[in-house]
Design an enzyme around this catalytic site. Structure first.
Site, PDB file in Angstrom:
ATOM      1  N   TYR A  88       0.832  -1.200   0.000  1.00 30.48           N
ATOM      2  CA  TYR A  88       0.000   0.000   0.000  1.00 30.48           C
ATOM      3  C   TYR A  88       0.868   1.252   0.000  1.00 30.48           C
ATOM      4  O   TYR A  88       1.737   1.411   0.865  1.00 30.48           O
ATOM      5  CB  TYR A  88      -0.910   0.039   1.241  1.00 30.48           C
ATOM      6  CG  TYR A  88      -2.075  -0.917   1.131  1.00 30.48           C
ATOM      7  CD1 TYR A  88      -3.307  -0.468   0.683  1.00 30.48           C
ATOM      8  CD2 TYR A  88      -1.935  -2.266   1.429  1.00 30.48           C
ATOM      9  CE1 TYR A  88      -4.383  -1.341   0.547  1.00 30.48           C
ATOM     10  CE2 TYR A  88      -2.993  -3.154   1.301  1.00 30.48           C
ATOM     11  CZ  TYR A  88      -4.211  -2.676   0.857  1.00 30.48           C
ATOM     12  OH  TYR A  88      -5.266  -3.542   0.713  1.00 30.48           O
ATOM     13  N   ILE A  89       0.615   2.123  -0.965  1.00 30.94           N
ATOM     14  CA  ILE A  89       1.315   3.403  -1.049  1.00 30.94           C
ATOM     15  C   ILE A  89       0.278   4.502  -0.803  1.00 30.94           C
ATOM     16  O   ILE A  89      -0.826   4.440  -1.357  1.00 30.94           O
ATOM     17  CB  ILE A  89       1.903   3.616  -2.474  1.00 30.94           C
ATOM     18  CG1 ILE A  89       2.705   2.398  -2.951  1.00 30.94           C
ATOM     19  CG2 ILE A  89       2.724   4.891  -2.531  1.00 30.94           C
ATOM     20  CD1 ILE A  89       4.005   2.167  -2.280  1.00 30.94           C
TER      21      ILE A  89
ATOM     22  N   HIS B  34       4.888   6.818  -8.602  1.00 28.46           N
ATOM     23  CA  HIS B  34       6.247   7.366  -8.645  1.00 28.46           C
ATOM     24  C   HIS B  34       7.293   6.255  -8.535  1.00 28.46           C
ATOM     25  O   HIS B  34       8.434   6.510  -8.162  1.00 28.46           O
ATOM     26  CB  HIS B  34       6.462   8.384  -7.518  1.00 28.46           C
ATOM     27  CG  HIS B  34       5.738   9.683  -7.729  1.00 28.46           C
ATOM     28  ND1 HIS B  34       4.444   9.886  -7.319  1.00 28.46           N
ATOM     29  CD2 HIS B  34       6.127  10.826  -8.330  1.00 28.46           C
ATOM     30  CE1 HIS B  34       4.079  11.108  -7.659  1.00 28.46           C
ATOM     31  NE2 HIS B  34       5.080  11.701  -8.271  1.00 28.46           N
ATOM     32  N   GLY B  35       6.866   5.037  -8.760  1.00 28.99           N
ATOM     33  CA  GLY B  35       7.829   3.935  -8.754  1.00 28.99           C
ATOM     34  C   GLY B  35       7.985   3.228  -7.411  1.00 28.99           C
ATOM     35  O   GLY B  35       8.757   2.280  -7.296  1.00 28.99           O
ATOM     36  N   LEU B  36       7.249   3.669  -6.386  1.00 28.45           N
ATOM     37  CA  LEU B  36       7.444   3.054  -5.061  1.00 28.45           C
ATOM     38  C   LEU B  36       6.873   1.643  -4.976  1.00 28.45           C
ATOM     39  O   LEU B  36       7.430   0.778  -4.301  1.00 28.45           O
ATOM     40  CB  LEU B  36       6.809   3.928  -3.968  1.00 28.45           C
ATOM     41  CG  LEU B  36       7.452   5.295  -3.733  1.00 28.45           C
ATOM     42  CD1 LEU B  36       6.678   6.048  -2.656  1.00 28.45           C
ATOM     43  CD2 LEU B  36       8.909   5.150  -3.316  1.00 28.45           C
TER      44      LEU B  36
ATOM     45  N   ASN C 226     -10.380  -4.219  -7.974  1.00 24.16           N
ATOM     46  CA  ASN C 226      -9.261  -3.284  -7.782  1.00 24.16           C
ATOM     47  C   ASN C 226      -8.441  -3.211  -9.083  1.00 24.16           C
ATOM     48  O   ASN C 226      -7.339  -3.744  -9.208  1.00 24.16           O
ATOM     49  CB  ASN C 226      -8.392  -3.735  -6.602  1.00 24.16           C
ATOM     50  CG  ASN C 226      -7.366  -2.688  -6.202  1.00 24.16           C
ATOM     51  OD1 ASN C 226      -7.147  -1.702  -6.910  1.00 24.16           O
ATOM     52  ND2 ASN C 226      -6.728  -2.900  -5.066  1.00 24.16           N
TER      53      ASN C 226
ATOM     54  N   ASN D 138      -6.856  -0.872 -10.616  1.00 24.58           N
ATOM     55  CA  ASN D 138      -5.566  -0.193 -10.572  1.00 24.58           C
ATOM     56  C   ASN D 138      -4.453  -1.168 -10.170  1.00 24.58           C
ATOM     57  O   ASN D 138      -3.413  -1.271 -10.835  1.00 24.58           O
ATOM     58  CB  ASN D 138      -5.680   0.971  -9.572  1.00 24.58           C
ATOM     59  CG  ASN D 138      -4.442   1.814  -9.522  1.00 24.58           C
ATOM     60  OD1 ASN D 138      -3.919   2.241 -10.556  1.00 24.58           O
ATOM     61  ND2 ASN D 138      -3.945   2.039  -8.317  1.00 24.58           N
TER      62      ASN D 138
ATOM     63  N   TYR E 245       0.017  -5.130 -11.158  1.00 26.77           N
ATOM     64  CA  TYR E 245       0.606  -6.477 -11.048  1.00 26.77           C
ATOM     65  C   TYR E 245       0.873  -7.084 -12.428  1.00 26.77           C
ATOM     66  O   TYR E 245       1.896  -7.742 -12.634  1.00 26.77           O
ATOM     67  CB  TYR E 245      -0.297  -7.405 -10.223  1.00 26.77           C
ATOM     68  CG  TYR E 245      -0.454  -6.993  -8.783  1.00 26.77           C
ATOM     69  CD1 TYR E 245       0.655  -6.662  -8.010  1.00 26.77           C
ATOM     70  CD2 TYR E 245      -1.709  -6.926  -8.186  1.00 26.77           C
ATOM     71  CE1 TYR E 245       0.523  -6.277  -6.684  1.00 26.77           C
ATOM     72  CE2 TYR E 245      -1.857  -6.551  -6.853  1.00 26.77           C
ATOM     73  CZ  TYR E 245      -0.741  -6.225  -6.112  1.00 26.77           C
ATOM     74  OH  TYR E 245      -0.870  -5.842  -4.805  1.00 26.77           O
TER      75      TYR E 245
END
Ligand SMILES: CC(C)(COP(=O)(O)OP(=O)(O)OC[C@H]1O[C@@H](n2cnc3c(N)ncnc32)[C@H](O)[C@@H]1OP(=O)(O)O)[C@@H](O)C(=O)NCCC(=O)NCCS
Length: 172
Positions: A97-98, A105-107, A135, A137, A142
């Site tokens: 989870y970000i 942003h690549g995280l 989900n 997104n 993935y």
């Protein structure tokens, strides 16, 4: 962007609870009833439950920091900590989870690569996860990262039975 990862320990419990609730809410509140959200948040992210998960030797949590702010977290499981019986040759990403403002942003990729590194260090052959079929997104993320859908399992959001896709990636 200065990014670093840190393995969580018991001192991180409160911060872990806060970011778990915030990111879960932001991700799912628009598509679920407030009652089901509340029931799930209370069950999954109460301090006793999180402390139990933190002290399980087959689970590891990480925070990802951007500068000095916690921007997201990752939870991986092996062996019996996996939420499905997959055996001992797989690693599960149970949570990735970000926070909203740090997404895209690549995280996510950074944390996923870290999960793959752990899997390789432990001689795992595959990495897998469950993702809600709605989900879109996360599913697109993935797929971009090379996962394919292999199965599905039930997931309870409060009293609502939902379907999670099982997605898997073979490690080379
Ligand atoms: C899903 C999530 C972890 C992805 O992390 P992120 O930091 O936003 O994604 P990244 O910036 O690392 O993206 C990595 C790659 O995937 C691609 N990608 C990410 N989201 C995408 C989307 N919705 N559609 C298509 N591609 C996508 C990126 O373009 C990037 O491609 P590149 O390697 O060619 O540059 C993050 O958006 C998130 O935390 N979402 C909310 C919580 C959630 O749903 N978690 C998963 C629960 S199962």
């Amino acid at each position: 962007m200065t990014v670093k990862l840190k393995k969580c320990n018991r001192e991180d419990l409160k911060i872990l609870q806060k970011i778990s609730i915030e990111t879960f809410n932001d991700t799912f509140k628009d598509q679920n009833s407030p009652e089901n959200m509340k029931a799930y948040l209370e069950k999954a992210f109460n301090l006793i439950q999180l402390e139990k998960e933190l002290s399980n030797i087959s689970s590891v949590f990480f925070f990802v920091y951007v500068r000095n702010e916690v921007a997201g977290y990752l939870k991986v499981n092996i062996n019996d900590a996996q939420s499905e019986e997959m055996g001992d040759e797989t690693l599960e990403i149970e949570r990735i989870y970000i926070k909203n403002q740090f997404q895209k942003h690549g995280l996510g990729k950074y944390m996923l690569n870290h999960a793959m590194e752990i899997a390789r260090e432990r001689n795992k052959k595959k990495i897998w996860l469950g993702v809600w079929e709605k989900n879109e997104n996360a599913i697109a993320f993935y797929k971009k990262m090379g996962f394919v859908q292999t199965a599905a399992h039930a997931f309870y959001m409060g009293d609502e039975k939902q379907t999670d896709f099982i997605m898997m990636k073979t490690l080379l």
